[in-house]
Write a protein that holds these residues in place. Structure first.
Motif, mmCIF file in Angstrom:
data_model
loop_
_atom_site.group_PDB
_atom_site.id
_atom_site.type_symbol
_atom_site.label_atom_id
_atom_site.label_comp_id
_atom_site.label_asym_id
_atom_site.label_seq_id
_atom_site.Cartn_x
_atom_site.Cartn_y
_atom_site.Cartn_z
ATOM 1 N N ALA A 80 -68.024 5.628 -30.023
ATOM 2 C CA ALA A 80 -66.718 6.271 -29.846
ATOM 3 C C ALA A 80 -65.688 5.706 -30.810
ATOM 4 O O ALA A 80 -64.832 6.432 -31.323
ATOM 5 N N ASN A 81 -65.774 4.395 -31.081
ATOM 6 C CA ASN A 81 -64.841 3.749 -32.004
ATOM 7 C C ASN A 81 -65.159 4.049 -33.460
ATOM 8 O O ASN A 81 -64.339 3.786 -34.346
ATOM 9 N N GLY A 82 -66.352 4.564 -33.734
ATOM 10 C CA GLY A 82 -66.734 4.857 -35.112
ATOM 11 C C GLY A 82 -67.094 3.634 -35.913
ATOM 12 O O GLY A 82 -67.013 3.646 -37.151
ATOM 13 N N ASP A 83 -67.509 2.567 -35.240
ATOM 14 C CA ASP A 83 -67.865 1.310 -35.910
ATOM 15 C C ASP A 83 -69.341 1.363 -36.301
ATOM 16 O O ASP A 83 -70.225 0.981 -35.529
ATOM 17 N N SER A 84 -69.625 1.842 -37.505
ATOM 18 C CA SER A 84 -71.011 2.037 -37.935
ATOM 19 C C SER A 84 -71.762 0.721 -38.093
ATOM 20 O O SER A 84 -72.970 0.653 -37.822
ATOM 21 N N ASP A 85 -71.084 -0.337 -38.517
ATOM 22 C CA ASP A 85 -71.746 -1.654 -38.645
ATOM 23 C C ASP A 85 -72.197 -2.160 -37.278
ATOM 24 O O ASP A 85 -73.305 -2.681 -37.133
ATOM 25 N N MET A 86 -71.328 -1.997 -36.309
ATOM 26 C CA MET A 86 -71.662 -2.418 -34.947
ATOM 27 C C MET A 86 -72.821 -1.586 -34.395
ATOM 28 O O MET A 86 -73.714 -2.106 -33.727
ATOM 29 N N VAL A 87 -72.793 -0.292 -34.698
ATOM 30 C CA VAL A 87 -73.864 0.597 -34.238
ATOM 31 C C VAL A 87 -75.201 0.170 -34.822
ATOM 32 O O VAL A 87 -76.211 0.092 -34.114
ATOM 33 N N ASP A 119 -70.267 8.742 -39.956
ATOM 34 C CA ASP A 119 -71.279 7.721 -40.276
ATOM 35 C C ASP A 119 -72.112 7.363 -39.051
ATOM 36 O O ASP A 119 -73.330 7.166 -39.149
ATOM 37 N N VAL A 120 -71.463 7.292 -37.914
ATOM 38 C CA VAL A 120 -72.174 6.963 -36.681
ATOM 39 C C VAL A 120 -73.147 8.077 -36.311
ATOM 40 O O VAL A 120 -74.275 7.814 -35.870
ATOM 41 N N ILE A 121 -72.721 9.319 -36.481
ATOM 42 C CA ILE A 121 -73.618 10.452 -36.200
ATOM 43 C C ILE A 121 -74.891 10.335 -37.026
ATOM 44 O O ILE A 121 -76.006 10.518 -36.519
ATOM 45 N N ARG A 122 -74.734 10.021 -38.315
ATOM 46 C CA ARG A 122 -75.909 9.884 -39.193
ATOM 47 C C ARG A 122 -76.825 8.770 -38.715
ATOM 48 O O ARG A 122 -78.053 8.934 -38.663
ATOM 49 N N GLU A 123 -76.242 7.640 -38.353
ATOM 50 C CA GLU A 123 -77.038 6.490 -37.912
ATOM 51 C C GLU A 123 -77.821 6.810 -36.638
ATOM 52 O O GLU A 123 -79.012 6.501 -36.527
ATOM 53 N N LEU A 124 -77.156 7.432 -35.684
ATOM 54 C CA LEU A 124 -77.786 7.696 -34.385
ATOM 55 C C LEU A 124 -78.887 8.749 -34.494
ATOM 56 O O LEU A 124 -79.942 8.616 -33.871
ATOM 57 N N VAL A 125 -78.647 9.795 -35.280
ATOM 58 C CA VAL A 125 -79.669 10.836 -35.420
ATOM 59 C C VAL A 125 -80.883 10.312 -36.165
ATOM 60 O O VAL A 125 -82.026 10.629 -35.814
ATOM 61 N N LEU A 126 -80.659 9.491 -37.184
ATOM 62 C CA LEU A 126 -81.784 8.897 -37.911
ATOM 63 C C LEU A 126 -82.578 7.951 -37.022
ATOM 64 O O LEU A 126 -83.814 7.903 -37.086
#
Length: 436
Positions: A80-87, A119-126
């Motif tokens: 939700a925060n959009g923190d891709s590094d944390m994700v 960026d988070v969407i890309r990480e989660l779907v991959l």
């Protein structure tokens, strides 16, 4: 949770965390006893302390799978925060955390889609392509939520990623009302989305029907506007879209032909009953607050119409005095057609009092409730006085008696309807128990 541990997570102080562990090796184990369900990983994720999160995952990876009191895991919060590094750090635990269901069965990807975190969407779907097909309690996928929250860029990224991971079949997923994302795009007049979905390899099912038997083309034409309807309709038709009644479902089984024909007839938008059913109140679709607001508006319109009918009665008022036949201000209708006018006043007053009762009921617990009730009593008295003095004066005291009778009739009508509903409800309950 220990206050010192909470402060260490809030400030991201890894040194303090290590010092606490030296003092008490079981301090992290004690976190599970907290009634709030919140652990240091939740706090650090919210505060965006990546180093603290990394250390906490090393010490207690199971914390990443826990939900706090709001039904959120650390990955929900980071998404939700959009923190891709944390994700990315949290995903090292395993892709299964992508499918953790929180409040209303929402997963991390749902929050990323609602907020447009590209960026988070890309990480989660991959990390977990299957998560893109997960639905909420209302059956909404991340694609539905992105559209409903006007995150068109995020929606585009989702479509791109689904094609990349060979999961573009998810583009035809339906919510609990049977609506695909193409239905939503049509209802919201989103030409950009329609172009994105309909230009390509033809994966989109353009004639998919929702629970009301409506195709995307039906939905587009239900509420016509000037905002790009023609362009979207052309896109749909060029892709092979049809109206619901024109879609024929082929089935080799002859025994199902009659059933299919019945379904098509019932679901056809040209069928009057289908349209009536579509616009009926539905508990799963329409919220109680929207229903209350609509009822309040209707009650106000009824009160206004019935009040105005007395202030300006049919036929107008006499403008001169001609005793004993009439005096100025009296209703012409009342003096010429007494019996008919009595019926008019009776029915009009019943509608007026019932509408005021509805207003009073729907505004219970509103601010300034007492003042509102004073206004209702005042306008009721003004209405009754206007009829008695202006319209029913030729009948003497009968006008006031009629108003009194109408008041009691309105109350009695309400109580009678309420009692009948209770009786019918109790009978249905008894019938259900006997069936069981």
């Amino acid at each position: 949770m220990d206050r010192r541990l909470y402060e260490a997570a809030l400030t991201g102080n890894v040194v303090q965390l290590q010092q606490l562990l030296l003092e008490d090796q079981l301090i992290l184990n004690a976190v599970s006893l907290s009634s709030s369900g919140e652990n240091p990983l939740h706090v650090a994720s919210m505060a965006r302390h990546l180093n603290f999160v990394t250390e906490m995952i090393r010490l207690k990876p199971e914390f990443a799978e826990e939900l706090n009191q709001y039904g959120l895991s650390p990955l929900h919060i980071a998404s939700a925060n959009g923190d891709s590094d944390m994700v990315r750090e949290l995903l090292k635990i395993g892709s299964h955390v992508c499918c953790l269901q929180g409040s209303e069965r929402r997963i991390p990807l749902h929050y990323a889609a609602m907020k447009g975190r590209l960026d988070v969407i890309r990480e989660l779907v991959l990390a977990c392509p299957e998560s893109a097909g997960e639905g909420t309690v209302q059956g909404e996928t991340a694609l539905h939520l992105a559209l409903k929250n006007n995150q068109l860029e995020g929606f585009g990224v989702l479509v791109e990623m689904l094609k990349k991971v060979k999961k573009d079949s998810f583009l035809n997923k339906k919510d609990e009302l049977g609506n695909t994302i193409l239905h939503l795009a049509a209802s919201r007049k989103q030409r950009q989305v329609a172009e994105l979905l309909l230009t390509g390899d033809g994966v989109i099912e353009v004639n998919s029907k929702n629970c009301r038997g409506l195709t995307p083309l039906d939905v587009l034409q239900m509420f016509p506007s000037e905002a790009g309807d023609r362009e979207i309709a052309d896109l749909l038709r060029n892709a092979g879209a049809s109206r619901g009644q024109d879609v024929v479902v082929s089935d080799p089984s002859p025994s199902s032909n009659n059933i299919q024909q019945t379904i098509l007839e019932q679901s056809s938008p040209s069928n009057v009953e289908s349209w009536i059913e579509y616009f009926k109140f539905s508990r799963g679709r329409d919220s109680p607050s929207e229903a209350r607001n609509s009822l309040l508006m209707i009650a106000i319109l009824l009160a206004t119409a019935t009040y105005q009918a007395v202030m300006s009665p049919p036929g107008g008022n006499w403008q001169d005095d001609a005793p004993p036949y009439h005096i100025a201000g009296q209703s012409i209708f009342a003096t010429k057609y007494k019996t008919t006018f009595w019926m008019f006043v009776f029915l009009n007053s019943t509608g007026f009092y019932m509408s005021l009762y509805m207003i009073n009921t729907l505004t219970v617990n509103f601010p300034m409730q007492l003042e509102l009730q004073y206004c209702i009593v005042a306008i009721t008295g003004n209405y009754s006085y206007a009829i008695g003095l202006n319209a029913i004066a030729p009948y003497g005291v009968f006008g006031y008696i009629l108003i009194l009778v109408t008041s009691f009739f309105s109350i009695g009508l309400h109580l009678t309807v309420k009692k009948v509903k209770q009786i019918l409800s109790s009978r249905r309950a008894r019938t259900s128990r006997r069936d069981i």
